[in-house]
Design an enzyme around this catalytic site. Structure first.
Site, mmCIF file in Angstrom:
data_model
loop_
_atom_site.group_PDB
_atom_site.id
_atom_site.type_symbol
_atom_site.label_atom_id
_atom_site.label_comp_id
_atom_site.label_asym_id
_atom_site.label_seq_id
_atom_site.Cartn_x
_atom_site.Cartn_y
_atom_site.Cartn_z
ATOM 1 N N TYR A 12 25.845 34.853 104.986
ATOM 2 C CA TYR A 12 25.332 35.297 106.284
ATOM 3 C C TYR A 12 25.374 34.168 107.322
ATOM 4 C CZ TYR A 12 23.196 39.090 103.466
ATOM 5 O OH TYR A 12 22.962 40.135 102.596
ATOM 6 N N ARG A 42 8.943 49.254 114.127
ATOM 7 C CA ARG A 42 9.742 49.733 112.995
ATOM 8 C C ARG A 42 9.415 48.916 111.739
ATOM 9 N NH1 ARG A 42 13.200 54.222 112.530
ATOM 10 N NH2 ARG A 42 13.570 53.902 114.736
ATOM 11 N N GLN A 93 21.085 43.771 93.151
ATOM 12 C CA GLN A 93 20.959 44.369 94.487
ATOM 13 C C GLN A 93 22.256 45.101 94.828
ATOM 14 O OE1 GLN A 93 20.822 42.661 98.945
ATOM 15 N NE2 GLN A 93 19.153 41.869 97.686
ATOM 16 N N SER A 109 24.172 40.765 92.591
ATOM 17 C CA SER A 109 24.251 41.744 93.664
ATOM 18 C C SER A 109 25.630 42.388 93.610
ATOM 19 C CB SER A 109 24.035 41.035 95.007
ATOM 20 O OG SER A 109 24.148 41.932 96.074
ATOM 21 N N ASP A 117 15.096 38.010 102.610
ATOM 22 C CA ASP A 117 16.325 38.099 101.821
ATOM 23 C C ASP A 117 17.507 37.574 102.632
ATOM 24 O OD1 ASP A 117 17.715 39.859 99.370
ATOM 25 O OD2 ASP A 117 18.900 39.844 101.207
ATOM 26 N N LEU A 161 18.498 53.581 103.805
ATOM 27 C CA LEU A 161 18.285 54.625 104.813
ATOM 28 C C LEU A 161 19.601 55.115 105.418
ATOM 29 C CD1 LEU A 161 15.106 53.250 106.660
ATOM 30 C CD2 LEU A 161 15.259 54.667 104.611
ATOM 31 N N THR A 170 15.415 45.849 103.767
ATOM 32 C CA THR A 170 15.600 46.568 105.023
ATOM 33 C C THR A 170 15.558 45.563 106.171
ATOM 34 O OG1 THR A 170 14.835 48.490 106.275
ATOM 35 C CG2 THR A 170 13.124 47.085 105.317
ATOM 36 N N THR A 171 15.769 46.016 107.378
ATOM 37 C CA THR A 171 15.716 45.100 108.519
ATOM 38 C C THR A 171 15.499 45.886 109.797
ATOM 39 O OG1 THR A 171 16.797 43.169 109.501
ATOM 40 C CG2 THR A 171 18.192 45.074 109.096
ATOM 41 N N HIS A 208 26.241 36.934 94.790
ATOM 42 C CA HIS A 208 26.366 37.951 95.840
ATOM 43 C C HIS A 208 27.420 39.012 95.523
ATOM 44 C CE1 HIS A 208 25.798 38.442 100.469
ATOM 45 N NE2 HIS A 208 25.828 39.601 99.863
#
Length: 288
Positions: free
Chosen positions: A51, A248, A161, A139, A46, A192, A241-242, A108
């Site tokens: 970015y 992890r 998103q 998003s 993603d 999270l 997630t990342t 976005h």
């Protein structure tokens, strides 16, 4: 490790968990991170124009040796430059990413296109019809933003998103009602956050209680993060997630193998989360 998929409203399928190149990798070289993610089982990547790392994201995909057909690539439309369209902006992204198409292209931020949302959505539909993206979505769109584009959409968004976790779940209900109506997949970032940014909140003991039960049922370790990711998975959410750590990354993907939460546990997470309204990405949502 195969990643299960969610059906989109346009007939395509999307892997339910994605590796994101924002936040920690924002404006940074993403090649190593992308390679690590792919090497450890991620297929859904993603990214976003804003970015400023689509070129190294593409380099990471090539370096992984994974065929393009086995990857699911998402990018997002940033602010439009004068004279640009969503289609021309995506053509530039494809050059950076070194691919012929993306699987999912999102608007976005609605606030990048004030007064022009309908026009921008028409441009997104054009990009899809041109074969530059298989699916289109949005998003950080509120229920009102969605209503605006749905007035003119011939193709409804496949995904929205948003920041999604138990501390905003109650506030997301107007969104979720529209998502249900149009079969729009809810995608989450910051899922999270209650564990990392919101430590000490009302969810902590609930997550620990459920984690201990799941671990006992499974007969193998279960993490706090897996509890919330499992909750999101059971809600039909696409999780972004990342991490920079291989263990992890594997733990996130292993959520698939964690036993399911009971209906009571799901309800407990939501009622407890509803006691605190807390966003962690304040710039992405209008004041409430």
């Amino acid at each position: 490790m195969t990643v299960s998929t969610l059906p989109l409203n346009d007939g395509h399928q999307v892997p339910w968990m994605a590796f994101g190149t924002g936040t920690a990798l924002y404006k940074k070289d993403a090649e190593k991170a992308i390679r690590l993610a792919i090497d450890n089982g991620f297929t859904h990547l993603d990214g976003a124009q804003v970015y400023a790392n689509e070129d190294t994201m593409g380099a990471g995909m090539i370096a992984s040796g994974k065929p393009r057909s086995e990857l699911f690539v998402t990018t997002k439309l940033g602010k439009l430059q004068p004279g640009a369209t969503p289609k021309s902006a995506l053509e530039e992204s494809l050059r950076q990413l070194k691919v012929d198409y993306v699987d999912l292209y999102l608007v976005h931020q609605a606030n990048n296109h004030v007064g022009k949302l309908k026009e921008v959505w028409k441009g997104m539909e054009e990009a899809q019809k041109a074969g530059l993206t298989k699916s289109i979505g949005v998003s950080n769109f509120t229920a009102d933003h969605l209503k605006t584009i749905l007035e003119i959409a011939t193709i409804p968004p496949a995904v929205n998103q948003v920041e999604a976790h138990p501390y905003v779940w109650k506030a997301l209900q107007p969104n979720l009602a529209i998502h249900d109506q149009y079969k729009i997949v809810t995608s989450s970032y910051g899922g999270l956050s209650p564990l990392f940014r919101g430590k000490g909140g009302p969810l902590d003991p609930v997550v620990e209680q459920i984690r201990a039960r799941l671990e006992k049922t499974r007969g193998a370790p279960v993490s706090d993060g897996q509890v919330l990711n499992k909750w999101l998975q059971q809600k039909g959410v696409l999780v972004v997630t990342t991490s920079s750590k291989a263990e992890r990354i594997r733990e996130y993907l292993d959520t698939e193998n964690v036993p399911e939460l009971t209906a009571e546990e799901i309800a407990l997470i939501e009622t407890t989360g509803g006691k605190l309204h807390q966003r962690y990405f304040l710039d992405n949502w209008p004041p409430e």
